[in-house]
Motif scaffolding. Structure first.
Motif, PDB file in Angstrom:
ATOM      1  N   LEU A   1      38.549  11.442  71.513  1.00  0.00           N
ATOM      2  CA  LEU A   1      37.831  10.128  71.354  1.00  0.00           C
ATOM      3  C   LEU A   1      37.768   9.548  70.249  1.00  0.00           C
ATOM      4  CD1 LEU A   1      34.626  11.379  73.311  1.00  0.00           C
ATOM      5  CD2 LEU A   1      36.518  10.146  74.241  1.00  0.00           C
ATOM      6  N   SER A   2      38.560   9.850  69.146  1.00  0.00           N
ATOM      7  CA  SER A   2      38.713   8.915  67.835  1.00  0.00           C
ATOM      8  C   SER A   2      40.086   8.595  68.027  1.00  0.00           C
ATOM      9  CB  SER A   2      38.423  10.210  66.642  1.00  0.00           C
ATOM     10  OG  SER A   2      39.722  10.932  66.723  1.00  0.00           O
ATOM     11  N   GLY A   3      39.884   7.335  67.270  1.00  0.00           N
ATOM     12  CA  GLY A   3      41.050   6.526  67.225  1.00  0.00           C
ATOM     13  C   GLY A   3      42.517   7.248  66.885  1.00  0.00           C
ATOM     14  N   ASN A   4      42.550   7.960  65.580  1.00  0.00           N
ATOM     15  CA  ASN A   4      43.610   8.958  65.071  1.00  0.00           C
ATOM     16  C   ASN A   4      43.672   9.981  65.741  1.00  0.00           C
ATOM     17  OD1 ASN A   4      44.736   6.748  63.543  1.00  0.00           O
ATOM     18  ND2 ASN A   4      43.052   7.148  61.885  1.00  0.00           N
ATOM     19  N   LYS A   5      42.918  10.434  66.729  1.00  0.00           N
ATOM     20  CA  LYS A   5      42.655  11.856  67.327  1.00  0.00           C
ATOM     21  C   LYS A   5      42.565  12.846  66.274  1.00  0.00           C
ATOM     22  CE  LYS A   5      45.533   9.804  71.024  1.00  0.00           C
ATOM     23  NZ  LYS A   5      46.892  10.056  71.976  1.00  0.00           N
ATOM     24  N   THR A   6      41.914  12.520  65.364  1.00  0.00           N
ATOM     25  CA  THR A   6      41.611  13.993  64.331  1.00  0.00           C
ATOM     26  C   THR A   6      40.131  13.975  64.054  1.00  0.00           C
ATOM     27  OG1 THR A   6      41.479  12.000  62.509  1.00  0.00           O
ATOM     28  CG2 THR A   6      43.716  13.064  62.975  1.00  0.00           C
ATOM     29  N   VAL A   7      39.330  13.617  64.657  1.00  0.00           N
ATOM     30  CA  VAL A   7      37.625  13.748  64.531  1.00  0.00           C
ATOM     31  C   VAL A   7      37.114  13.689  65.827  1.00  0.00           C
ATOM     32  CG1 VAL A   7      35.591  12.664  63.526  1.00  0.00           C
ATOM     33  CG2 VAL A   7      37.930  12.076  62.260  1.00  0.00           C
ATOM     34  N   SER A   8      36.390  14.666  66.137  1.00  0.00           N
ATOM     35  CA  SER A   8      35.450  14.775  67.345  1.00  0.00           C
ATOM     36  C   SER A   8      33.991  14.563  66.750  1.00  0.00           C
ATOM     37  CB  SER A   8      35.512  16.200  67.894  1.00  0.00           C
ATOM     38  OG  SER A   8      35.238  17.268  67.295  1.00  0.00           O
ATOM     39  N   CYS A   9      33.271  14.621  68.135  1.00  0.00           N
ATOM     40  CA  CYS A   9      31.696  14.252  67.590  1.00  0.00           C
ATOM     41  C   CYS A   9      31.416  15.810  66.802  1.00  0.00           C
ATOM     42  CB  CYS A   9      31.020  14.389  69.165  1.00  0.00           C
ATOM     43  SG  CYS A   9      31.216  12.939  70.254  1.00  0.00           S
TER      44      CYS A   9
ATOM     45  N   VAL B   1      32.199  12.762  55.588  1.00  0.00           N
ATOM     46  CA  VAL B   1      33.514  12.024  55.577  1.00  0.00           C
ATOM     47  C   VAL B   1      34.063  12.246  57.174  1.00  0.00           C
ATOM     48  CG1 VAL B   1      35.845  12.008  55.042  1.00  0.00           C
ATOM     49  CG2 VAL B   1      34.072  12.186  53.259  1.00  0.00           C
ATOM     50  N   GLY B   2      34.170  11.233  57.746  1.00  0.00           N
ATOM     51  CA  GLY B   2      34.729  11.473  59.114  1.00  0.00           C
ATOM     52  C   GLY B   2      36.288  11.003  59.022  1.00  0.00           C
ATOM     53  N   ASP B   3      36.859   9.821  59.825  1.00  0.00           N
ATOM     54  CA  ASP B   3      38.008   9.730  59.494  1.00  0.00           C
ATOM     55  C   ASP B   3      38.677   9.773  58.365  1.00  0.00           C
ATOM     56  OD1 ASP B   3      40.473   8.451  61.256  1.00  0.00           O
ATOM     57  OD2 ASP B   3      40.333   7.109  59.334  1.00  0.00           O
ATOM     58  N   GLY B   4      39.759  10.690  58.007  1.00  0.00           N
ATOM     59  CA  GLY B   4      40.218  10.627  56.593  1.00  0.00           C
ATOM     60  C   GLY B   4      39.862  12.025  56.024  1.00  0.00           C
ATOM     61  N   GLY B   5      39.184  12.798  56.919  1.00  0.00           N
ATOM     62  CA  GLY B   5      39.163  14.133  56.397  1.00  0.00           C
ATOM     63  C   GLY B   5      39.473  15.330  57.159  1.00  0.00           C
ATOM     64  N   LEU B   6      39.542  16.530  56.648  1.00  0.00           N
ATOM     65  CA  LEU B   6      40.244  17.760  57.307  1.00  0.00           C
ATOM     66  C   LEU B   6      39.332  18.767  56.945  1.00  0.00           C
ATOM     67  CD1 LEU B   6      43.840  17.182  55.899  1.00  0.00           C
ATOM     68  CD2 LEU B   6      43.144  16.660  58.472  1.00  0.00           C
ATOM     69  N   GLY B   7      38.890  19.256  58.070  1.00  0.00           N
ATOM     70  CA  GLY B   7      37.932  20.732  57.980  1.00  0.00           C
ATOM     71  C   GLY B   7      36.524  20.354  58.331  1.00  0.00           C
ATOM     72  N   LEU B   8      35.630  21.260  58.055  1.00  0.00           N
ATOM     73  CA  LEU B   8      34.186  21.263  58.276  1.00  0.00           C
ATOM     74  C   LEU B   8      33.218  21.108  57.239  1.00  0.00           C
ATOM     75  CD1 LEU B   8      33.897  23.099  61.761  1.00  0.00           C
ATOM     76  CD2 LEU B   8      33.822  20.723  61.548  1.00  0.00           C
ATOM     77  N   GLY B   9      32.225  20.602  57.121  1.00  0.00           N
ATOM     78  CA  GLY B   9      31.206  20.760  55.936  1.00  0.00           C
ATOM     79  C   GLY B   9      31.820  20.577  54.668  1.00  0.00           C
ATOM     80  N   PHE B  10      31.384  21.477  53.762  1.00  0.00           N
ATOM     81  CA  PHE B  10      31.589  21.352  52.246  1.00  0.00           C
ATOM     82  C   PHE B  10      33.134  22.102  52.164  1.00  0.00           C
ATOM     83  CE2 PHE B  10      30.661  21.302  47.981  1.00  0.00           C
ATOM     84  CZ  PHE B  10      29.833  19.993  47.941  1.00  0.00           C
ATOM     85  N   GLU B  11      33.680  22.787  53.238  1.00  0.00           N
ATOM     86  CA  GLU B  11      35.307  22.897  53.316  1.00  0.00           C
ATOM     87  C   GLU B  11      36.045  21.792  53.619  1.00  0.00           C
ATOM     88  OE1 GLU B  11      35.346  26.187  55.782  1.00  0.00           O
ATOM     89  OE2 GLU B  11      34.097  27.424  54.659  1.00  0.00           O
ATOM     90  N   ARG B  12      35.366  20.704  53.954  1.00  0.00           N
ATOM     91  CA  ARG B  12      36.149  19.571  54.398  1.00  0.00           C
ATOM     92  C   ARG B  12      36.920  18.818  53.371  1.00  0.00           C
ATOM     93  NH1 ARG B  12      36.743  16.624  58.856  1.00  0.00           N
ATOM     94  NH2 ARG B  12      36.946  14.597  59.000  1.00  0.00           N
ATOM     95  N   VAL B  13      38.079  18.480  53.176  1.00  0.00           N
ATOM     96  CA  VAL B  13      38.825  17.949  52.093  1.00  0.00           C
ATOM     97  C   VAL B  13      39.508  16.517  52.689  1.00  0.00           C
ATOM     98  CG1 VAL B  13      39.404  20.117  51.105  1.00  0.00           C
ATOM     99  CG2 VAL B  13      40.763  19.225  52.921  1.00  0.00           C
ATOM    100  N   ILE B  14      39.893  15.833  51.663  1.00  0.00           N
ATOM    101  CA  ILE B  14      40.372  14.268  52.241  1.00  0.00           C
ATOM    102  C   ILE B  14      41.830  14.555  52.431  1.00  0.00           C
ATOM    103  CG2 ILE B  14      40.910  12.243  50.845  1.00  0.00           C
ATOM    104  CD1 ILE B  14      37.886  12.852  51.459  1.00  0.00           C
ATOM    105  N   ASP B  15      42.239  14.082  53.589  1.00  0.00           N
ATOM    106  CA  ASP B  15      43.644  13.984  54.035  1.00  0.00           C
ATOM    107  C   ASP B  15      44.539  12.963  53.094  1.00  0.00           C
ATOM    108  OD1 ASP B  15      45.926  13.689  55.470  1.00  0.00           O
ATOM    109  OD2 ASP B  15      45.036  13.122  57.296  1.00  0.00           O
ATOM    110  N   PRO B  16      45.338  13.642  52.339  1.00  0.00           N
ATOM    111  CA  PRO B  16      46.258  12.683  51.400  1.00  0.00           C
ATOM    112  C   PRO B  16      47.137  11.612  52.386  1.00  0.00           C
ATOM    113  CG  PRO B  16      47.151  15.116  51.679  1.00  0.00           C
ATOM    114  CD  PRO B  16      46.070  15.105  52.447  1.00  0.00           C
ATOM    115  N   ASN B  17      47.436  12.184  53.522  1.00  0.00           N
ATOM    116  CA  ASN B  17      47.959  10.991  54.246  1.00  0.00           C
ATOM    117  C   ASN B  17      47.328   9.949  54.771  1.00  0.00           C
ATOM    118  OD1 ASN B  17      50.746  12.227  53.845  1.00  0.00           O
ATOM    119  ND2 ASN B  17      49.769  13.883  55.449  1.00  0.00           N
ATOM    120  N   ASN B  18      45.936  10.152  54.874  1.00  0.00           N
ATOM    121  CA  ASN B  18      45.094   9.199  55.549  1.00  0.00           C
ATOM    122  C   ASN B  18      43.830   9.162  54.780  1.00  0.00           C
ATOM    123  OD1 ASN B  18      43.805   7.051  57.288  1.00  0.00           O
ATOM    124  ND2 ASN B  18      43.348   8.783  58.699  1.00  0.00           N
TER     125      ASN B  18
END
Length: 402
Positions: A16-24, A42-59
């Motif tokens: 359901l996300s534009g880039n198919k990387t983020v869910s509800c 951080v929604g689109d452009g992040g990887l992982g959950l919560g405080f373990e989430r990091v910025i996706d360097p490719n997006n």
């Protein structure tokens, strides 16, 4: 139950996300009390959950999400007629759809509740789920102003789901067989799941109301203060400790704010953005206090990391605003220089302070501890892990965040 299970799969599916990387579930995960554990996520452009989430360097994302991810507990109850911090989505029988939104005539019909209709917004938000500019078909449709109708953002998402055999089979159970799947059908299933999964109404306080079962001494004294001397129930009233109204209590404003489209980055005037009435400046919806232990950080921008800090803020909001320590905020790095820019803007700080509705009061440390004990009694421990839980896989085959 078929719709609930279908909604569960859709809730955790990045399809359901534009880039198919983020869910509800990225921002509303049971691991974080149906939030994300962050002040501003951080929604689109992040990887992982919560405080373990990091910025996706490719997006990388363009900015943080401008408001704290609200908890989902009990939102299926009929009392919840306004959703989002500013109440921009609400039941309104004067509208053909029965729901008023900023989208006006652009809104699809067929949503069975405001809880279902809220799904319209997140999938259209570039920072949350849609993605940016022309990096995917949904973002491209939004760039062209196509929301409803064939080729619109909602139509694109519905067709993504419809072509997946397992989803087609599941929708054949809840809709007439082989009926076209519309976005509102997806949203209605999501709402059925949320309503079932995060109903929290069996706390010690509920058992006290239903059977007279006694609360622990500290919680009992805290309840007396809550409904008495401390006057918490002036706003936190009713079954879910909310009057479902909007109040200005000088909450610190951090992050990108919600007024960027008005050329006012970092500002957030709350309900005024919806009504246009200056009397609504800096007012935000009174949150429910159910399962409060799990749902921090607190405030429309998540400025306070602990329940105690937000309770103390209520005692003297203006003094608390002036003395706010930004180290309380839980933000993913890297920190932007503008994250706390408004705290140094004395003109804006004065406006936030002048809108405050609360009169200062004094409570002892013991009384504060007792109120905190009462707030803990509003926690439904049996709902802590959710009922159905996180699925191991979803029909799209995309990764599930666990």
């Amino acid at each position: 139950m078929a719709s609930v299970e279908l909604g569960r799969l859709l809730f955790y599916d990045p399809i359901l996300s534009g880039n198919k990387t983020v869910s509800c579930a990225t921002c509303h995960h049971p691991r974080y009390g149906t939030g994300d554990g962050l002040s501003l996520g951080v929604g689109d452009g992040g990887l992982g959950l919560g405080f373990e989430r990091v910025i996706d360097p490719n997006n990388p994302p363009q900015q943080r999400i401008s408001r704290n991810a609200p908890a989902l507990f009990n939102l299926g109850a009929s009392e919840f007629k306004h959703l989002f911090h500013d109440g921009r989505l609400e039941e309104d029988p004067t509208h053909i759809s029965g729901i008023r939104t900023p989208l006006g005539a652009e809104m699809e019909t067929g949503f069975e509740s405001v809880l279902a209709a809220q799904a319209m917004f997140t999938v259209l938000s570039s920072d949350e789920m849609a993605g940016h500019h022309s990096e995917n078909d949904v973002a491209e449709a939004l760039r062209r102003g196509l929301v409803t109708g064939p080729g619109g953002a909602w139509d694109i998402l519905a067709k993504r789901v419809e072509i997946i055999p397992a989803y087609r089979k599941s929708f054949n159970v809840v809709l007439p067989e082989n009926a076209p799947i519309h976005f509102h059908d997806i949203a209605n299933a999501l709402a059925d799941f949320i309503r079932f999964e995060w109903r929290a109404d069996n706390s010690p306080f509920d058992r006290f109301l239903q059977t007279g079962a006694s609360l622990p001494h500290a919680a009992s004294k805290g309840m007396e203060l809550f409904y008495g001397k401390a006057q918490c129930d002036r706003c936190h009233s009713g079954l879910f400790q909310t009057d479902h109204s909007f109040h200005a209590i000088a909450m610190p404003q951090i992050g990108p704010g919600k007024a960027a489209l008005l050329g006012q980055r970092n500002r957030d005037v709350g309900r005024m953005l919806v009504t246009g009435d200056s009397q609504d400046a800096y007012k935000f919806r009174t949150p429910s206090l159910r399962n409060l232990l799990e749902t921090g950080p607190y405030g429309h921008a998540g400025a306070f990391a602990t329940i105690e800090s937000v309770v103390r803020h209520h005692l003297d909001p203006i003094a608390s605003l002036r003395a706010y320590d930004s180290r309380q905020a839980l933000l993913l790095p890297p920190h932007d220089v503008s994250d706390f820019a408004l705290l140094a803007d004395m003109s804006e700080m004065n406006l936030i302070a002048s809108a405050n509705e609360l009169t200062p009061m004094t409570l002892s440390d013991q009384e504060i501890d007792q109120i905190l004990a009462f707030l803990r009694s509003l926690h439904d421990q049996g709902n802590a892990e959710s009922r159905l839980g996180v699925p191991s896989t979803v029909p799209s085959g995309l990764p599930v965040e666990k």
